[in-house]
Design a protein around this motif. Sequence first.
Motif, PDB file in Angstrom:
ATOM      1  N   TYR A   1      40.230  -1.572   0.607  1.00 24.80           N
ATOM      2  CA  TYR A   1      40.838  -0.853   1.725  1.00 24.80           C
ATOM      3  C   TYR A   1      41.758  -1.776   2.523  1.00 24.80           C
ATOM      4  O   TYR A   1      42.825  -1.365   2.978  1.00 24.80           O
ATOM      5  CB  TYR A   1      39.755  -0.303   2.654  1.00 24.80           C
ATOM      6  N   LEU A   2      41.315  -3.020   2.707  1.00 24.85           N
ATOM      7  CA  LEU A   2      42.132  -3.970   3.454  1.00 24.85           C
ATOM      8  C   LEU A   2      43.453  -4.238   2.729  1.00 24.85           C
ATOM      9  O   LEU A   2      44.524  -4.253   3.347  1.00 24.85           O
ATOM     10  CB  LEU A   2      41.356  -5.270   3.673  1.00 24.85           C
ATOM     11  N   ALA A   3      43.379  -4.427   1.415  1.00 22.67           N
ATOM     12  CA  ALA A   3      44.595  -4.648   0.631  1.00 22.67           C
ATOM     13  C   ALA A   3      45.527  -3.439   0.718  1.00 22.67           C
ATOM     14  O   ALA A   3      46.754  -3.591   0.867  1.00 22.67           O
ATOM     15  CB  ALA A   3      44.234  -4.934  -0.821  1.00 22.67           C
ATOM     16  N   TRP A   4      44.963  -2.243   0.659  1.00 24.57           N
ATOM     17  CA  TRP A   4      45.772  -1.015   0.682  1.00 24.57           C
ATOM     18  C   TRP A   4      46.533  -0.859   1.991  1.00 24.57           C
ATOM     19  O   TRP A   4      47.735  -0.588   2.006  1.00 24.57           O
ATOM     20  CB  TRP A   4      44.867   0.190   0.425  1.00 24.57           C
ATOM     21  N   VAL A   5      45.839  -1.054   3.130  1.00 24.88           N
ATOM     22  CA  VAL A   5      46.528  -0.868   4.408  1.00 24.88           C
ATOM     23  C   VAL A   5      47.531  -1.989   4.665  1.00 24.88           C
ATOM     24  O   VAL A   5      48.595  -1.756   5.258  1.00 24.88           O
ATOM     25  CB  VAL A   5      45.534  -0.725   5.592  1.00 24.88           C
ATOM     26  N   LEU A   6      47.237  -3.200   4.201  1.00 26.48           N
ATOM     27  CA  LEU A   6      48.185  -4.295   4.392  1.00 26.48           C
ATOM     28  C   LEU A   6      49.419  -4.111   3.515  1.00 26.48           C
ATOM     29  O   LEU A   6      50.548  -4.373   3.961  1.00 26.48           O
ATOM     30  CB  LEU A   6      47.515  -5.638   4.101  1.00 26.48           C
TER      31      LEU A   6
ATOM     32  N   ALA B   1      39.777 -10.675  -7.497  1.00 24.54           N
ATOM     33  CA  ALA B   1      40.792 -11.720  -7.415  1.00 24.54           C
ATOM     34  C   ALA B   1      42.156 -11.140  -7.054  1.00 24.54           C
ATOM     35  O   ALA B   1      42.889 -11.691  -6.221  1.00 24.54           O
ATOM     36  CB  ALA B   1      40.867 -12.484  -8.736  1.00 24.54           C
ATOM     37  N   GLU B   2      42.521 -10.006  -7.674  1.00 25.32           N
ATOM     38  CA  GLU B   2      43.796  -9.386  -7.386  1.00 25.32           C
ATOM     39  C   GLU B   2      43.838  -8.839  -5.958  1.00 25.32           C
ATOM     40  O   GLU B   2      44.863  -8.943  -5.266  1.00 25.32           O
ATOM     41  CB  GLU B   2      44.077  -8.266  -8.389  1.00 25.32           C
ATOM     42  N   LEU B   3      42.736  -8.252  -5.502  1.00 28.53           N
ATOM     43  CA  LEU B   3      42.692  -7.741  -4.132  1.00 28.53           C
ATOM     44  C   LEU B   3      42.895  -8.867  -3.125  1.00 28.53           C
ATOM     45  O   LEU B   3      43.679  -8.738  -2.181  1.00 28.53           O
ATOM     46  CB  LEU B   3      41.365  -7.030  -3.875  1.00 28.53           C
ATOM     47  N   HIS B   4      42.189  -9.968  -3.328  1.00 25.01           N
ATOM     48  CA  HIS B   4      42.325 -11.092  -2.403  1.00 25.01           C
ATOM     49  C   HIS B   4      43.736 -11.677  -2.459  1.00 25.01           C
ATOM     50  O   HIS B   4      44.284 -12.098  -1.431  1.00 25.01           O
ATOM     51  CB  HIS B   4      41.281 -12.167  -2.706  1.00 25.01           C
ATOM     52  N   ARG B   5      44.345 -11.719  -3.635  1.00 19.92           N
ATOM     53  CA  ARG B   5      45.715 -12.216  -3.766  1.00 19.92           C
ATOM     54  C   ARG B   5      46.670 -11.339  -2.965  1.00 19.92           C
ATOM     55  O   ARG B   5      47.550 -11.841  -2.245  1.00 19.92           O
ATOM     56  CB  ARG B   5      46.129 -12.244  -5.238  1.00 19.92           C
ATOM     57  N   ARG B   6      46.504 -10.008  -3.067  1.00 21.76           N
ATOM     58  CA  ARG B   6      47.363  -9.079  -2.347  1.00 21.76           C
ATOM     59  C   ARG B   6      47.198  -9.236  -0.829  1.00 21.76           C
ATOM     60  O   ARG B   6      48.173  -9.193  -0.072  1.00 21.76           O
ATOM     61  CB  ARG B   6      47.047  -7.636  -2.751  1.00 21.76           C
ATOM     62  N   ILE B   7      45.957  -9.392  -0.395  1.00 26.97           N
ATOM     63  CA  ILE B   7      45.700  -9.536   1.042  1.00 26.97           C
ATOM     64  C   ILE B   7      46.376 -10.793   1.571  1.00 26.97           C
ATOM     65  O   ILE B   7      47.063 -10.769   2.604  1.00 26.97           O
ATOM     66  CB  ILE B   7      44.183  -9.570   1.326  1.00 26.97           C
ATOM     67  N   ARG B   8      46.197 -11.899   0.870  1.00 25.30           N
ATOM     68  CA  ARG B   8      46.814 -13.154   1.320  1.00 25.30           C
ATOM     69  C   ARG B   8      48.339 -13.054   1.324  1.00 25.30           C
ATOM     70  O   ARG B   8      49.007 -13.522   2.252  1.00 25.30           O
ATOM     71  CB  ARG B   8      46.356 -14.314   0.430  1.00 25.30           C
TER      72      ARG B   8
END
Length: 418
Positions: free
Chosen positions: A377-382, A63-70
Amino acid sequence: MTSVQQSIALAPQSSCDADLAAGPWVFDLSPGYGPGASEADVLPDPVVRPGQLPEAYQQMDEAELHRRIRAAKQTLGDRLVVLGHFYQRDEVVQHADFVGDSFQLANAALTRPDAEAIVFCGVHFMAETADILSRPDQHVVLPNLAAGCSMADMADEDSVETAWEELLDVLGETEPDGRASVVPVTYMNSSAALKAFCGRNGGIVCTSSNAATVLEWAFQRGRRVLFFPDQHLGRNTAKAMGIGLDAMPMWDPRRPLGGNTEEALRSASVILWHGFCSVHRRFSVAQIEQARAQHASVKVVVHPECPMPVVDAADAAGSTDFIRKYVAASQPGDVIAIGTEVNLVNRLAAEHPDRTIFCLDPVICPCSTMYRIHPGYLAWVLDGLVEGEVRNEIVVDAAVAADARVALERMLAALPKS
């Protein structure tokens, strides 16, 4: 519909490797292509592995990863475009601005001229192609640098250069009619270096959609074709064009003359590199027979990277885009068995709930290298882009990119057959 990741976690015994349920960062520093990879995969030498994902991102819940990505996507706006390959896990695809195959995605990035960063959720050769086709001021990012491709690694630059020299020693450079003795053709699933090799040597790149058109282009210019790295796409395409199997010798880069006689090479029309896709190599005629036994009206459609007996036994074969269109053209109530990567198959089933759609292989086995891309990984690079830091940037050498672009532009002009 339950995602592939959820299915593996809930019932790991149904997976080709239960370790797929773990975070891919566990395997980033280990040799091999990771859980689910074929035991027949040949590792590149030397094996290069990047550093791991920061521990903070390893420990974050979904949930936190998806929140960060968005949040990052909203902050970056038009300065960012996220590309997701058809074979990506659902947890990543949901954040993609475009979903497609490698070349569709590279072209999709060109439609976002304001994007400063192109984040390619795929594998290394795809990000390389995007960098070759992008503007010099754009940054191409691969979320996990360990996301390679076992097929692409089966044909390295040194091996292909050696094979080329051996072939020209036997065949000479030109035929009596002035055509080249052999024309190199590389599949899109190859390194930028091999695309550049083709650009320098009168060759071309192909996709699974336009392989037949590309072979016709090559035969207009040469007596023979050296096709790499996927033997199955080359064999299936050439066979459909009426070329006999006896005119398609295999080139094994570990053996002198690829394991062939000089006469066999002189008689050849298509010289096939000893490479394959681990995912599509899993499909078998026995699986098709079982599908037909269980569903009398089933239609079977497979990717041309599958072995020839599988393609011959199927009702239809074609690229990922062909498979998607095949399903879209079907009717409610139809039963379709598909021979390609399971993430795409599951997504097609979810998009068409009024049909029965299933993967020929009953064992859940996604592309092991594509599976290296994870929301962490997606959250980290974004997050890095928001902070002004470009992480995991893919940069192709300018000279290599120039030669590769020649071969890619030739491919662009070779339109798929309708």
